[in-house]
Design a protein around this motif. Sequence first.
Motif, short mmCIF file in Angstrom:
data_model
loop_
_atom_site.label_atom_id
_atom_site.label_comp_id
_atom_site.label_asym_id
_atom_site.label_seq_id
_atom_site.Cartn_x
_atom_site.Cartn_y
_atom_site.Cartn_z
N LEU A 27 -49.56 -7.18 25.22
CA LEU A 27 -48.56 -7.52 24.22
C LEU A 27 -48.40 -9.04 24.11
N PRO A 28 -48.44 -9.59 22.89
CA PRO A 28 -48.28 -11.04 22.74
C PRO A 28 -46.92 -11.54 23.21
N SER A 29 -45.91 -10.66 23.21
CA SER A 29 -44.57 -11.08 23.64
C SER A 29 -44.55 -11.57 25.09
N ARG A 30 -45.51 -11.10 25.90
CA ARG A 30 -45.55 -11.54 27.30
C ARG A 30 -45.88 -13.03 27.42
N ALA A 31 -46.46 -13.60 26.37
CA ALA A 31 -46.69 -15.04 26.38
C ALA A 31 -45.38 -15.81 26.45
N THR A 49 -52.24 -13.72 25.26
CA THR A 49 -51.22 -14.50 25.97
C THR A 49 -51.77 -15.85 26.43
N LEU A 50 -52.91 -16.24 25.88
CA LEU A 50 -53.44 -17.58 26.13
C LEU A 50 -53.03 -18.56 25.03
N GLN A 52 -45.96 -2.72 18.13
CA GLN A 52 -47.18 -2.41 17.40
C GLN A 52 -47.42 -3.44 16.30
N ILE A 53 -46.37 -3.81 15.57
CA ILE A 53 -46.50 -4.81 14.51
C ILE A 53 -46.89 -6.17 15.09
N ASP A 54 -46.21 -6.57 16.17
CA ASP A 54 -46.53 -7.85 16.82
C ASP A 54 -47.98 -7.86 17.29
N LEU A 55 -48.44 -6.75 17.88
CA LEU A 55 -49.81 -6.67 18.36
C LEU A 55 -50.79 -6.83 17.21
N ASP A 56 -50.56 -6.12 16.11
CA ASP A 56 -51.47 -6.19 14.96
C ASP A 56 -51.57 -7.61 14.42
#
Length: 318
Positions: free
Chosen positions: A123-127, A154-155, A224-228
Amino acid sequence: MIPHEGMQGLNGMAAAMTNSLPVSGGLLSVVMEDISDGGPISRIICDHPDAETPLFGLRVLAGVKLLVLTGQAPELAAHLEDFMSGQTSVDYVERVRRTFRETITEHPDEIWESLHRPVQQHLPSRAGFLLRGLGMLGAKKVRLLELGACAGLTLVPDRYRWFGNDWQWGDENSSVRMPTDGPCPGDINIVERAGCDLSPRDPANELDRMILRSFIPPEREVEQIDLDEALILASKSRVRVDEGDAAEWLGKELLSETESGTTTVVWHTFFWGYLNSEKRSEISEILSAAAKHMKLARISYEPEDWGAVPHLEVTVHP
């Protein structure tokens, strides 16, 4: 048959999902009931060498969702869509459970293949936790190295737009826009970034994108939206994520020199629990040795055990 301890872990996971992820928890309970009864699902999955590991149930659910995403389970897809819309009568719930069971038994090869994939709830939120750690670190120039980087989402915290309590940070034109906690991270310049993973995913590859989507529970629509959106961004960014063993890769990366005034940051999240004690010690020794000739820090966001609440840890190596 899965050993007693493995069954306890899987049943515990299904129970824990009941409140926050009721659909996923209910479907996992179907799997557990079938295993207890020695049914057709158990004959497909229980011989897998990882069947007693804590996250095995998530692999089963992801395998079924991948069938839905690839159009191989249209009936289940339709039932789940109605179920998520609030259709919860007893008869309808039983129909969903029956269709879910049939989807597994009608696609044994695809389910078996899915059981070999590591859980990648990427998940990008973990960044956001990396960003908070970078803010605590206070380094202005950073070389970022991620262990268990998957698709590299997350990089790239600086390529997202973050919204704090009274601040904003990151690319103001980014399509990935997420809330976060903590203070404003300040002036951070990531001058170099790379990662490694045993099974890296290419964000430009449609099957890899669907595999990552398969690990997102249907209840988590926002994620799901954030991931896409993040996958679209990552497919354009093309961050380097190498396939390989984390310790071996890290040892080689830390041999290369960095720009003057740069702090090398080694970052990982939901990764440490996959390693045995020997591999953990090897990575720690590599970091201690590298710290003798460079500015080095480690940022992690990890649970102490599967199912525990993860916590952020920032370590500056002397």
